[in-house]
Design an enzyme around this catalytic site. Structure first.
Site, mmCIF file in Angstrom:
data_model
loop_
_atom_site.group_PDB
_atom_site.id
_atom_site.type_symbol
_atom_site.label_atom_id
_atom_site.label_comp_id
_atom_site.label_asym_id
_atom_site.label_seq_id
_atom_site.Cartn_x
_atom_site.Cartn_y
_atom_site.Cartn_z
ATOM 1 N N ASP A 63 20.321 27.768 149.920
ATOM 2 C CA ASP A 63 21.004 27.815 151.219
ATOM 3 C C ASP A 63 19.930 27.951 152.302
ATOM 4 O OD1 ASP A 63 22.421 28.587 153.502
ATOM 5 O OD2 ASP A 63 23.825 29.849 152.372
ATOM 6 N N LEU A 85 18.394 17.672 157.602
ATOM 7 C CA LEU A 85 19.737 17.101 157.774
ATOM 8 C C LEU A 85 20.846 18.061 157.354
ATOM 9 C CD1 LEU A 85 17.953 14.449 156.171
ATOM 10 C CD2 LEU A 85 19.782 13.369 157.448
ATOM 11 N N THR A 134 22.964 14.700 166.589
ATOM 12 C CA THR A 134 24.081 13.777 166.782
ATOM 13 C C THR A 134 24.280 13.439 168.257
ATOM 14 O OG1 THR A 134 26.489 13.660 166.627
ATOM 15 C CG2 THR A 134 25.563 15.847 166.777
ATOM 16 N N ASP A 135 24.935 12.306 168.508
ATOM 17 C CA ASP A 135 25.264 11.949 169.897
ATOM 18 C C ASP A 135 26.335 12.867 170.479
ATOM 19 O OD1 ASP A 135 27.454 11.022 168.439
ATOM 20 O OD2 ASP A 135 27.346 8.952 169.169
ATOM 21 N N GLU A 136 27.056 13.612 169.606
ATOM 22 C CA GLU A 136 28.175 14.429 170.104
ATOM 23 C C GLU A 136 27.712 15.556 171.029
ATOM 24 O OE1 GLU A 136 31.255 15.501 167.412
ATOM 25 O OE2 GLU A 136 31.088 13.648 166.275
ATOM 26 N N TYR A 160 31.656 22.045 166.282
ATOM 27 C CA TYR A 160 30.586 21.303 165.591
ATOM 28 C C TYR A 160 29.492 20.906 166.567
ATOM 29 C CZ TYR A 160 28.141 17.188 163.777
ATOM 30 O OH TYR A 160 27.158 16.274 163.439
ATOM 31 N N LYS A 164 25.518 22.041 166.868
ATOM 32 C CA LYS A 164 24.395 21.097 166.783
ATOM 33 C C LYS A 164 23.539 21.189 168.061
ATOM 34 C CE LYS A 164 23.486 18.440 164.009
ATOM 35 N NZ LYS A 164 22.670 18.536 162.761
ATOM 36 N N TYR A 217 44.649 9.536 164.833
ATOM 37 C CA TYR A 217 44.792 10.636 165.804
ATOM 38 C C TYR A 217 45.153 10.078 167.179
ATOM 39 C CZ TYR A 217 42.102 13.452 162.380
ATOM 40 O OH TYR A 217 41.649 14.105 161.258
HETATM 41 P P1 NAD Z 1 27.273 15.646 155.010
HETATM 42 O O1 NAD Z 1 28.320 16.670 155.329
HETATM 43 O O2 NAD Z 1 27.646 14.442 154.236
HETATM 44 O O3 NAD Z 1 26.080 16.363 154.204
HETATM 45 C C1 NAD Z 1 25.584 17.611 154.567
HETATM 46 C C2 NAD Z 1 24.740 18.143 153.404
HETATM 47 O O4 NAD Z 1 24.201 19.415 153.799
HETATM 48 C C3 NAD Z 1 25.528 18.363 152.115
HETATM 49 O O5 NAD Z 1 24.826 17.835 151.015
HETATM 50 C C4 NAD Z 1 25.631 19.890 152.016
HETATM 51 O O6 NAD Z 1 25.703 20.359 150.690
HETATM 52 C C5 NAD Z 1 24.355 20.310 152.728
HETATM 53 N N1 NAD Z 1 24.451 21.679 153.262
HETATM 54 C C6 NAD Z 1 25.463 22.174 154.041
HETATM 55 N N2 NAD Z 1 25.222 23.464 154.315
HETATM 56 C C7 NAD Z 1 24.041 23.778 153.735
HETATM 57 C C8 NAD Z 1 23.253 24.971 153.668
HETATM 58 N N3 NAD Z 1 23.665 26.104 154.273
HETATM 59 N N4 NAD Z 1 22.080 24.948 153.005
HETATM 60 C C9 NAD Z 1 21.662 23.807 152.394
HETATM 61 N N5 NAD Z 1 22.373 22.663 152.391
HETATM 62 C C10 NAD Z 1 23.545 22.656 153.056
HETATM 63 O O7 NAD Z 1 26.624 15.278 156.392
HETATM 64 P P2 NAD Z 1 26.054 13.875 156.923
HETATM 65 O O8 NAD Z 1 27.149 13.101 157.526
HETATM 66 O O9 NAD Z 1 25.199 13.274 155.896
HETATM 67 O O10 NAD Z 1 25.132 14.395 158.137
HETATM 68 C C11 NAD Z 1 23.790 14.796 157.893
HETATM 69 C C12 NAD Z 1 23.163 15.230 159.204
HETATM 70 O O11 NAD Z 1 23.205 14.154 160.135
HETATM 71 C C13 NAD Z 1 23.887 16.390 159.875
HETATM 72 O O12 NAD Z 1 22.919 17.231 160.454
HETATM 73 C C14 NAD Z 1 24.743 15.729 160.941
HETATM 74 O O13 NAD Z 1 24.952 16.604 162.022
HETATM 75 C C15 NAD Z 1 23.861 14.557 161.327
HETATM 76 N N6 NAD Z 1 24.556 13.362 161.858
HETATM 77 C C16 NAD Z 1 25.602 12.808 161.150
HETATM 78 C C17 NAD Z 1 26.187 11.631 161.619
HETATM 79 C C18 NAD Z 1 27.326 10.971 160.875
HETATM 80 O O14 NAD Z 1 27.905 10.014 161.384
HETATM 81 N N7 NAD Z 1 27.667 11.391 159.664
HETATM 82 C C19 NAD Z 1 25.727 11.056 162.809
HETATM 83 C C20 NAD Z 1 24.668 11.657 163.503
HETATM 84 C C21 NAD Z 1 24.091 12.797 162.998
HETATM 85 O O1 DAU Z 2 29.001 10.686 166.488
HETATM 86 C C1 DAU Z 2 28.315 11.212 165.382
HETATM 87 C C2 DAU Z 2 29.277 12.078 164.575
HETATM 88 O O2 DAU Z 2 30.173 11.187 163.915
HETATM 89 C C3 DAU Z 2 28.577 12.984 163.571
HETATM 90 O O3 DAU Z 2 27.771 13.897 164.259
HETATM 91 C C4 DAU Z 2 29.604 13.724 162.708
HETATM 92 O O4 DAU Z 2 28.943 14.496 161.723
HETATM 93 C C5 DAU Z 2 30.499 12.710 162.059
HETATM 94 O O5 DAU Z 2 31.513 13.379 161.322
HETATM 95 C C6 DAU Z 2 31.135 11.786 163.089
HETATM 96 O O6 DAU Z 2 32.108 12.500 163.903
HETATM 97 P P1 DAU Z 2 33.530 11.872 164.300
HETATM 98 O O7 DAU Z 2 34.447 12.986 164.587
HETATM 99 O O8 DAU Z 2 33.368 10.807 165.312
HETATM 100 O O9 DAU Z 2 33.891 11.150 162.884
HETATM 101 P P2 DAU Z 2 35.257 11.062 162.066
HETATM 102 O O10 DAU Z 2 35.019 10.102 160.955
HETATM 103 O O11 DAU Z 2 35.811 12.397 161.729
HETATM 104 O O12 DAU Z 2 36.258 10.394 163.105
HETATM 105 C C7 DAU Z 2 35.986 9.138 163.710
HETATM 106 C C8 DAU Z 2 37.084 8.858 164.719
HETATM 107 O O13 DAU Z 2 38.307 8.625 164.005
HETATM 108 C C9 DAU Z 2 37.366 10.022 165.659
HETATM 109 O O14 DAU Z 2 37.712 9.526 166.934
HETATM 110 C C10 DAU Z 2 38.581 10.720 165.027
HETATM 111 C C11 DAU Z 2 39.311 9.575 164.367
HETATM 112 N N1 DAU Z 2 40.062 9.926 163.132
HETATM 113 C C12 DAU Z 2 39.367 10.553 162.138
HETATM 114 C C13 DAU Z 2 39.990 10.905 160.960
HETATM 115 C C14 DAU Z 2 39.234 11.618 159.869
HETATM 116 C C15 DAU Z 2 41.386 9.571 162.976
HETATM 117 O O15 DAU Z 2 42.004 8.959 163.875
HETATM 118 N N2 DAU Z 2 42.010 9.914 161.804
HETATM 119 C C16 DAU Z 2 41.371 10.568 160.790
HETATM 120 O O16 DAU Z 2 42.005 10.873 159.755
#
Ligand code: NAD
Ligand code: DAU
Length: 354
Positions: A63, A85, A134-136, A160, A164, A217
């Site tokens: 962790d 990550l 993230t862009d969020e 979230y 971040k 949503y």
């Molecule tokens: P994910 O949820 O798929 O994976 C996260 C990983 O982190 C998992 O393997 C989990 O086991 C591990 N983890 C969580 N808590 C932990 C802890 N306390 N110690 C060690 N490991 C831990 O996430 P993802 O979508 O692959 O995102 C990875 C990174 O990229 C994140 O920092 C996220 O904010 C960022 N990001 C994601 C997106 C996206 O679209 N998914 C976009 C931009 C940035």
């Molecule tokens: O922008 C980068 C981010 O993108 C990352 O930082 C996050 O880790 C990643 O989860 C993602 O966030 P979003 O909230 O944009 O992703 P999500 O897939 O949850 O949702 C995408 C869009 O779809 C959002 O506008 C919410 C909508 N949605 C999502 C789910 C899961 C629905 O309408 N129905 C759904 O069931």
């Protein structure tokens, strides 16, 4: 075996992390890649089956919040580079359980930074702490706003994105206060293989396959900017090696989609690949209560990364989404392993409580 670098990748068993680990292990056999992951519900070692036996790969289950273990890891493996990550990543979960997000994303990042500072002890030569964000953190755009740039003011709305944003500030504080070589990148929505099926694209592909409702949503009008995950991993590689230390880069593919439009593309692609008649699954679209605080639009300006380091996406969206849908349909066993058991219970409860 001696390696030229010892790189710690956190969260490497997750979606994006597994692509980054795979790229680094295969491309840099002279680097030792240490994948540190707690294996939360989102971590899945099945994502890394193809590289787990490589001689330059080590997995450590831990962790990031466990400071003593992080210090021991930095010393034991003589870590000189970090690609961080590990995080809690799902906005809906953060709305239900913000404490877990603050713990992992804020305190976990701080624990890693402090462990790196202690291990490196002011000798910054050849060291780098690269934080994936993230862009969020930039908040929400209106439809007619210009894109997020690296100088857009932070304005996070969800627990979230607030967590971040806080972690990004801590990384920059370690650079500005102690001189630690750091980098931060802010990427848009990723899609592709191995994404946990709580996120829009894999969730909807799987639901269509099983004839289950697709919970859209609100009115489905929110806009996201989608990038193929392997292109994100490629950008991380370029920035890790050539990014300007202390700097920030946006990563995105100039690929904005309204949710309802991307959902229609997913439905038609799944139906076509399954051999269903066009329109077969359209009736699954189900409008549900909107996400609380749902950001209207994200859109990333990544021109700086292109101009300074020459990175650009390698895949057009049409090709990327086709590959992605096909991957999930071809890997139903991967999906079934996740969606049976605990996750399924969580998912059902979440929608009962909406
Ligand atoms: P994910 O949820 O798929 O994976 C996260 C990983 O982190 C998992 O393997 C989990 O086991 C591990 N983890 C969580 N808590 C932990 C802890 N306390 N110690 C060690 N490991 C831990 O996430 P993802 O979508 O692959 O995102 C990875 C990174 O990229 C994140 O920092 C996220 O904010 C960022 N990001 C994601 C997106 C996206 O679209 N998914 C976009 C931009 C940035
Ligand atoms: O922008 C980068 C981010 O993108 C990352 O930082 C996050 O880790 C990643 O989860 C993602 O966030 P979003 O909230 O944009 O992703 P999500 O897939 O949850 O949702 C995408 C869009 O779809 C959002 O506008 C919410 C909508 N949605 C999502 C789910 C899961 C629905 O309408 N129905 C759904 O069931």
């Amino acid at each position: 075996m001696s390696f030229s670098r010892n790189i710690l990748i956190t969260g490497g068993a997750g979606f994006i992390g597994s692509h980054v680990v795979r790229l680094f292990v295969n491309k840099y056999p002279d680097y030792h890649i240490i994948n540190l992951d707690k294996l939360t519900y989102a971590g899945n070692l099945a994502n890394l089956k193809d590289i787990e036996d490589k001689p330059n790969y080590t997995f450590v289950r831990a962790d990031i919040c466990d400071f003593d273990t992080m210090c021991a890891l930095f010393a034991g493996h003589r870590i000189d580079g970090v690609i961080h990550l590990a995080a809690e990543s799902h906005v809906d979960r953060s709305i239900k359980d913000p404490f877990t997000f603050a713990r992992t994303n804020v305190m976990g990042t701080l624990s890693l930074l402090q462990a790196a500072k202690r291990a490196w002890n002011g000798d910054w030569e050849g060291k780098l702490f690269y934080h994936i964000s993230t862009d969020e953190v930039y908040g929400a755009l209106q439809f007619d706003d210009t894109l997020f740039t690296e100088t857009t003011k932070y304005d996070p709305h969800s627990p979230y994105s607030a967590s971040k944003a806080s972690s990004d500030h801590f990384v920059r504080a370690y650079h500005d206060t102690y001189g630690m070589p750091t980098l931060v990148t802010n990427c848009s929505n990723n899609y592709g293989p191995y994404q946990f099926p709580e996120k829009l694209i894999p969730l909807f592909i799987n639901n269509i396959r099983h004839g289950k409702p697709l919970p859209v949503y609100g009115k489905g009008e929110n806009v996201r900017d989608w990038l193929y995950v392997v292109d994100h991993a490629r950008a991380i590689d370029v920035i890790f090696h050539r990014g300007k230390v202390g700097d920030t880069y946006n990563i995105g593919g100039f690929n904005e989609w309204k949710n309802i439009d991307i959902i229609k593309v997913i439905i038609s692609t799944v139906d076509r690949l399954l051999g269903n008649a066009p329109g077969t699954s359209d009736h699954l679209i189900t409008y549900v209560t909107d996400r609380a605080g749902h950001d209207l639009r994200y859109a990333i300006d990544s021109r700086k990364l292109k101009a300074e380091l020459g990175w650009g996406p390698s895949l057009q969206f049409e090709e990327g989404i086709e590959k992605t849908v096909k991957w999930y349909l071809d890997h139903q066993d991967w999906m079934d392993n996740i969606t049976s058991g605990e996750y399924e219970k969580y998912y059902e409860e979440m929608y009962r409580n909406r």
